[in-house]
Motif scaffolding. Structure first.
Motif, PDB file in Angstrom:
ATOM      1  N   VAL A 101      -6.259  -4.455  -0.770  1.00  0.00           N
ATOM      2  CA  VAL A 101      -6.490  -3.828   0.529  1.00  0.00           C
ATOM      3  C   VAL A 101      -5.503  -2.678   0.755  1.00  0.00           C
ATOM      4  CG1 VAL A 101      -6.567  -4.181   3.021  1.00  0.00           C
ATOM      5  CG2 VAL A 101      -7.449  -5.933   1.473  1.00  0.00           C
ATOM      6  N   GLY A 102      -4.240  -2.880   0.391  1.00  0.00           N
ATOM      7  CA  GLY A 102      -3.245  -1.832   0.580  1.00  0.00           C
ATOM      8  C   GLY A 102      -3.557  -0.589  -0.225  1.00  0.00           C
ATOM      9  N   THR A 103      -3.954  -0.790  -1.488  1.00  0.00           N
ATOM     10  CA  THR A 103      -4.298   0.355  -2.337  1.00  0.00           C
ATOM     11  C   THR A 103      -5.538   1.065  -1.817  1.00  0.00           C
ATOM     12  OG1 THR A 103      -3.330  -0.739  -4.275  1.00  0.00           O
ATOM     13  CG2 THR A 103      -4.897   1.053  -4.682  1.00  0.00           C
ATOM     14  N   LEU A 104      -6.553   0.289  -1.466  1.00  0.00           N
ATOM     15  CA  LEU A 104      -7.799   0.890  -0.975  1.00  0.00           C
ATOM     16  C   LEU A 104      -7.577   1.627   0.339  1.00  0.00           C
ATOM     17  CD1 LEU A 104     -10.879   1.068  -1.570  1.00  0.00           C
ATOM     18  CD2 LEU A 104     -11.156  -0.942  -0.115  1.00  0.00           C
ATOM     19  N   LEU A 105      -6.858   0.996   1.256  1.00  0.00           N
ATOM     20  CA  LEU A 105      -6.668   1.575   2.584  1.00  0.00           C
ATOM     21  C   LEU A 105      -5.788   2.818   2.555  1.00  0.00           C
ATOM     22  CD1 LEU A 105      -6.906   1.363   5.712  1.00  0.00           C
ATOM     23  CD2 LEU A 105      -4.897  -0.117   5.655  1.00  0.00           C
ATOM     24  N   LEU A 106      -4.615   2.714   1.932  1.00  0.00           N
ATOM     25  CA  LEU A 106      -3.644   3.800   2.022  1.00  0.00           C
ATOM     26  C   LEU A 106      -3.756   4.814   0.888  1.00  0.00           C
ATOM     27  CD1 LEU A 106      -0.495   1.836   3.263  1.00  0.00           C
ATOM     28  CD2 LEU A 106      -2.202   3.078   4.593  1.00  0.00           C
ATOM     29  N   SER A 107      -3.977   4.333  -0.320  1.00  0.00           N
ATOM     30  CA  SER A 107      -4.029   5.266  -1.444  1.00  0.00           C
ATOM     31  C   SER A 107      -5.364   5.991  -1.529  1.00  0.00           C
ATOM     32  CB  SER A 107      -3.760   4.515  -2.753  1.00  0.00           C
ATOM     33  OG  SER A 107      -3.565   5.425  -3.821  1.00  0.00           O
ATOM     34  N   GLY A 121       0.814  -1.215   0.000  1.00  0.00           N
ATOM     35  CA  GLY A 121       0.000   0.000   0.000  1.00  0.00           C
ATOM     36  C   GLY A 121       0.843   1.258   0.000  1.00  0.00           C
ATOM     37  N   GLY A 122       1.947   1.238   0.750  1.00  0.00           N
ATOM     38  CA  GLY A 122       2.840   2.390   0.752  1.00  0.00           C
ATOM     39  C   GLY A 122       3.434   2.656  -0.619  1.00  0.00           C
ATOM     40  N   GLY A 123       3.712   1.581  -1.358  1.00  0.00           N
ATOM     41  CA  GLY A 123       4.231   1.743  -2.706  1.00  0.00           C
ATOM     42  C   GLY A 123       3.200   2.296  -3.672  1.00  0.00           C
ATOM     43  N   CYS A 135      -0.292  18.788   1.901  1.00  0.00           N
ATOM     44  CA  CYS A 135      -1.179  17.964   1.075  1.00  0.00           C
ATOM     45  C   CYS A 135      -0.960  16.466   1.282  1.00  0.00           C
ATOM     46  CB  CYS A 135      -0.996  18.313  -0.395  1.00  0.00           C
ATOM     47  SG  CYS A 135      -1.383  20.024  -0.817  1.00  0.00           S
ATOM     48  N   PHE A 136       0.275  16.067   1.503  1.00  0.00           N
ATOM     49  CA  PHE A 136       0.587  14.644   1.666  1.00  0.00           C
ATOM     50  C   PHE A 136       1.372  14.350   2.940  1.00  0.00           C
ATOM     51  CE2 PHE A 136      -0.198  14.892  -2.905  1.00  0.00           C
ATOM     52  CZ  PHE A 136      -0.979  13.759  -3.116  1.00  0.00           C
ATOM     53  N   ARG A 137       1.701  15.371   3.723  1.00  0.00           N
ATOM     54  CA  ARG A 137       2.547  15.142   4.903  1.00  0.00           C
ATOM     55  C   ARG A 137       1.927  14.133   5.861  1.00  0.00           C
ATOM     56  NH1 ARG A 137       4.575  20.411   7.386  1.00  0.00           N
ATOM     57  NH2 ARG A 137       6.173  20.106   5.773  1.00  0.00           N
ATOM     58  N   MET A 138       0.656  14.327   6.200  1.00  0.00           N
ATOM     59  CA  MET A 138       0.012  13.412   7.140  1.00  0.00           C
ATOM     60  C   MET A 138      -0.086  12.005   6.562  1.00  0.00           C
ATOM     61  SD  MET A 138      -1.115  12.871  10.104  1.00  0.00           S
ATOM     62  CE  MET A 138      -1.080  14.560  10.700  1.00  0.00           C
ATOM     63  N   ILE A 153       1.428   8.703   8.368  1.00  0.00           N
ATOM     64  CA  ILE A 153       0.595   7.540   8.681  1.00  0.00           C
ATOM     65  C   ILE A 153       1.224   6.278   8.114  1.00  0.00           C
ATOM     66  CG2 ILE A 153      -1.622   6.424   8.190  1.00  0.00           C
ATOM     67  CD1 ILE A 153      -2.898   9.231   8.380  1.00  0.00           C
ATOM     68  N   VAL A 154       1.671   6.334   6.853  1.00  0.00           N
ATOM     69  CA  VAL A 154       2.314   5.162   6.247  1.00  0.00           C
ATOM     70  C   VAL A 154       3.589   4.806   7.006  1.00  0.00           C
ATOM     71  CG1 VAL A 154       3.398   4.236   4.166  1.00  0.00           C
ATOM     72  CG2 VAL A 154       1.338   5.635   3.969  1.00  0.00           C
TER      73      VAL A 154
END
Length: 237
Positions: free
Chosen positions: A162-168, A20-22, A201-204, A208-209
């Motif tokens: 799940v990784g894409t849905l959850l994190l992205s 998901g991080g990727g 915009c993306f710091r948080m 989280i990741v």
């Protein structure tokens, strides 16, 4: 049967977060460079860096994990070794990938320079690439080769989905959208801008990741310990 075991779910959690991080990176690199006010040329360069890093990482991780099975470790490395028999079990490379992922997203959360951004992207690519060969090899070694295709596809599909849905989607996109509303007004009104500008915009999302990647250190250690017997038997052959 595999899903009734604790190693399966420890590995699933680790892979979900690392994959998901990727995908946060691959889906949002263009928006990240735009939000930080970097040159438009940095977007394709960053994608190329990420792709090269993850490709090289796949190859090197597979080779290194095979060689590491035969390494003789000192006694104080027992937490990643095979229970005192020496050698580095393959799940230890998921622990390493978790550390790299946590570091990469922390760098991306705090950087305001193009060089720092490129460095974070490269580290993220390395962590992302390390997951895939380990997913294949650990699945076959720990859960057997009889149903290796089906078992691997569970980890591959489950982690990606799940990784894409959850994190992205639920993390990165929500943080991005909330930042637009907070700093630029409701984009539904006339003249509203659907683009987000600024480091917030993306710091948080990166933080989280990064924090979730730290939890993967715990799950990776759990996976190492729960599969110790598998790698002890492999080394004794």
């Amino acid at each position: 049967q595999m899903l009734r075991t604790s190693p399966a779910w420890l590995m699933a959690w680790t892979c979900v977060i690392l994959v998901g991080g990727g995908t946060v990176m691959t889906n949002n690199i263009g928006q990240m460079t735009e939000a930080l006010g970097f040159s438009s040329d940095l977007t394709p360069a960053s994608l190329a860096l990420f792709s090269a890093a993850q490709g090289a990482s796949r190859v090197m991780t597979g080779i290194a994990s095979e060689l590491a099975l035969k390494w003789n470790l000192p006694w104080f490395c027992c937490c990643i070794g095979g229970g005192g028999t020496g050698g580095v079990p393959r799940p230890a490379f998921l622990l390493l990938a978790s550390l790299v992922s946590a570091a990469s997203h922390f760098v991306l959360a705090v950087t305001t320079t193009e060089e720092g951004f490129a460095f974070g992207v490269t580290l993220s690519g390395v962590a992302f690439g390390m997951v895939w060969p380990m997913m294949v090899l650990i699945t076959g070694e720990v859960f057997g080769t009889r149903h290796v295709g089906a078992n691997y596809m569970f980890f591959d599909g489950f982690s990606s989905a799940v990784g894409t849905l959850l994190l992205s989607k639920f993390v990165a996109q929500e943080v991005y959208d909330e930042h637009i509303v907070e700093h630029q007004g409701d984009p539904g009104f006339a003249g509203g801008d659907f683009k987000c500008y600024g480091p917030g915009c993306f710091r948080m999302s990166h933080l989280i990741v990064s924090l979730l990647s730290l939890t993967c250190i715990v799950s990776s250690i759990g996976l190492i310990r729960s599969t110790r017997d598998v790698y002890q038997r492999r080394r004794q052959r």
